[in-house]
Design a protein around this motif. Sequence first.
Motif, mmCIF file in Angstrom:
data_model
loop_
_atom_site.group_PDB
_atom_site.id
_atom_site.type_symbol
_atom_site.label_atom_id
_atom_site.label_comp_id
_atom_site.label_asym_id
_atom_site.label_seq_id
_atom_site.Cartn_x
_atom_site.Cartn_y
_atom_site.Cartn_z
ATOM 1 N N ASN A 253 0.822 -1.215 0.000
ATOM 2 C CA ASN A 253 0.000 0.000 0.000
ATOM 3 C C ASN A 253 0.855 1.263 0.000
ATOM 4 N N LEU A 254 1.871 1.311 0.865
ATOM 5 C CA LEU A 254 2.670 2.526 0.965
ATOM 6 C C LEU A 254 3.639 2.680 -0.196
ATOM 7 N N THR A 255 3.999 1.575 -0.836
ATOM 8 C CA THR A 255 4.884 1.664 -2.000
ATOM 9 C C THR A 255 4.111 1.747 -3.313
ATOM 10 N N GLY A 256 2.805 1.542 -3.260
ATOM 11 C CA GLY A 256 1.980 1.651 -4.461
ATOM 12 C C GLY A 256 2.150 0.514 -5.440
ATOM 13 N N THR A 257 2.626 -0.621 -4.971
ATOM 14 C CA THR A 257 2.927 -1.743 -5.857
ATOM 15 C C THR A 257 1.806 -2.783 -5.838
ATOM 16 N N PRO A 258 1.697 -3.588 -6.893
ATOM 17 C CA PRO A 258 0.644 -4.605 -6.931
ATOM 18 C C PRO A 258 1.004 -5.825 -6.094
ATOM 19 N N ALA A 259 -0.022 -6.493 -5.603
ATOM 20 C CA ALA A 259 0.168 -7.700 -4.798
ATOM 21 C C ALA A 259 -1.090 -8.545 -4.904
ATOM 22 N N MET A 260 -0.979 -9.812 -4.557
ATOM 23 C CA MET A 260 -2.143 -10.689 -4.642
ATOM 24 C C MET A 260 -2.129 -11.705 -3.515
ATOM 25 N N SER A 261 -3.320 -12.159 -3.140
ATOM 26 C CA SER A 261 -3.467 -13.281 -2.226
ATOM 27 C C SER A 261 -4.023 -14.454 -3.015
ATOM 28 N N VAL A 262 -3.368 -15.607 -2.869
ATOM 29 C CA VAL A 262 -3.729 -16.798 -3.633
ATOM 30 C C VAL A 262 -4.180 -17.884 -2.655
ATOM 31 N N PRO A 263 -5.329 -18.515 -2.898
ATOM 32 C CA PRO A 263 -5.889 -19.495 -1.941
ATOM 33 C C PRO A 263 -5.280 -20.876 -2.116
#
Length: 501
Positions: free
Chosen positions: A443-453
């Motif tokens: 969030n603070l770096t503005g980068t993409p991320a994902m959660s995978v189940p």
Amino acid sequence: MTLSLQQYLDSDATELALIVQRGEASASELLDQAIDRYHQLNPQLNAVCQPMFEIARQRVTQPLAGPLAGVPILIKDAVQDYAGLPTSSGSKVFNRVPATQHAHLVRRLLDAGAVIMGKTNTPELALKGVTDPEAFGITRNPWNLAHTPGGSSGGSAAAVAAGMVPLAGANDGGGSIRIPAACCGLFGLRPGRGRVSPGPAVAEVWEGASSDLVLCRTVRDAALSLDVMAGANPGDPFAVAPPTQSFRELSARQPGKLRIGFSTRSPVDTPVHPEAVRAVQNAVNLLQSLGHEVEEAAPDYDGQSLARSYLSMYFGQVAATLNQARELGASDHDFELLTRTLAALGRAQNSAEYVSRHRDWNRFGQALGDFHQRYDLFLTPTIAHPPIRHEQAELPAGQAKALSFLLNTGLLPLLARWGVLDNMVDDMASKNLSYFPFTQLSNLTGTPAMSVPLHWTNDGLPLGVQFCAAHGGEGLLLQLASQLEQAQPWKDRWPAMALAQ
């Protein structure tokens, strides 16, 4: 033909749109199925706080075109404005104020033919990793009703996980797409800063720390949603260049051999549950079996400093929002105790302190940038603990009583300015961040991320793992997610209540 419940559950949004296109079911029939699911499931889950059935029924009488034509969906009751309806953000104050125009992303969804049938529950002002607003009540996890679905997009996650709709709008200012995805066995992609416009009502949400997309069951639905929603609104502070291919096309490509660093250590040095560690270890084994190079490594940043920077923004944003509510004729007492406490702490900050904390964001970005010179992705638990029980998120009675006294007497802001409350604030922050310490870096770096189940606990609760990418890395994340989805499918894994007739 009328779609059976099993056919409805078996179909993601991409497939449902094709079913409508082929004439195998109508948009009206899909909406009826979704509304039936609402009546069956929502009394138990409390996922939808604002039904829009009449609007949806009117919409399916009209010609619909686009990649989501005829697909029933939900939007989150925060940021995702629908003209003429309030965007409550879990607050009874803002539930009285109708939006004057559609949000950019809502307009994009409508232009793609989607049928929006309601708005989903969120904690007050979308502030927490659980979903329990006093205005609308607690949202429950379909895998176990005694546990949280996460937050702040908990209503969207519960609705999708239970099979009410195939996808639902979500946003993520501190983990609010990834946390509920991890809690509910869903795929959750948080796009990078500026990829999806939150406008036109706002230029940036939480200094650009928040991003919008959806919660869904399949990677291709996330890619389709990003194709639909990505782009800038005129007047936005900046625009991100689109990829050379659509995200759907990118997601279908193999990722190649990746170098992935992983860590299971909490950046704020709080305990990490053995199940969360096991989730990452299992993911490492799966990645290695797919030919990726994986080793223990983490970005070199001060987690405590990042937490303080995040909380400074968090407090300040809440204070500004309650000031906005005053302009609407509301008072602080119209908000929940925790919200009022956060606002008081925000008002106790001076502008120099706020700006100094915001400047620190660059240090975290530089550390992550350096890490991505050596590694394509960073793997961690999404959350540090399996989905907690609802009562674990409540303020202790003694602490609540003390905060009420300090607020009612006007002492809290004064004591906060003097630093007297630093230990109490640290204790509150530590309790909250102990469950969710891994998500704020993106969030603070503005980068993409994902959660995978990829993991379920021995108690049958989902517990996702997180992958973080560099700026512009949404396509790479989708490629890896598609590969993982094929290697260890999760789409057809349902909570029992979703399959009950």
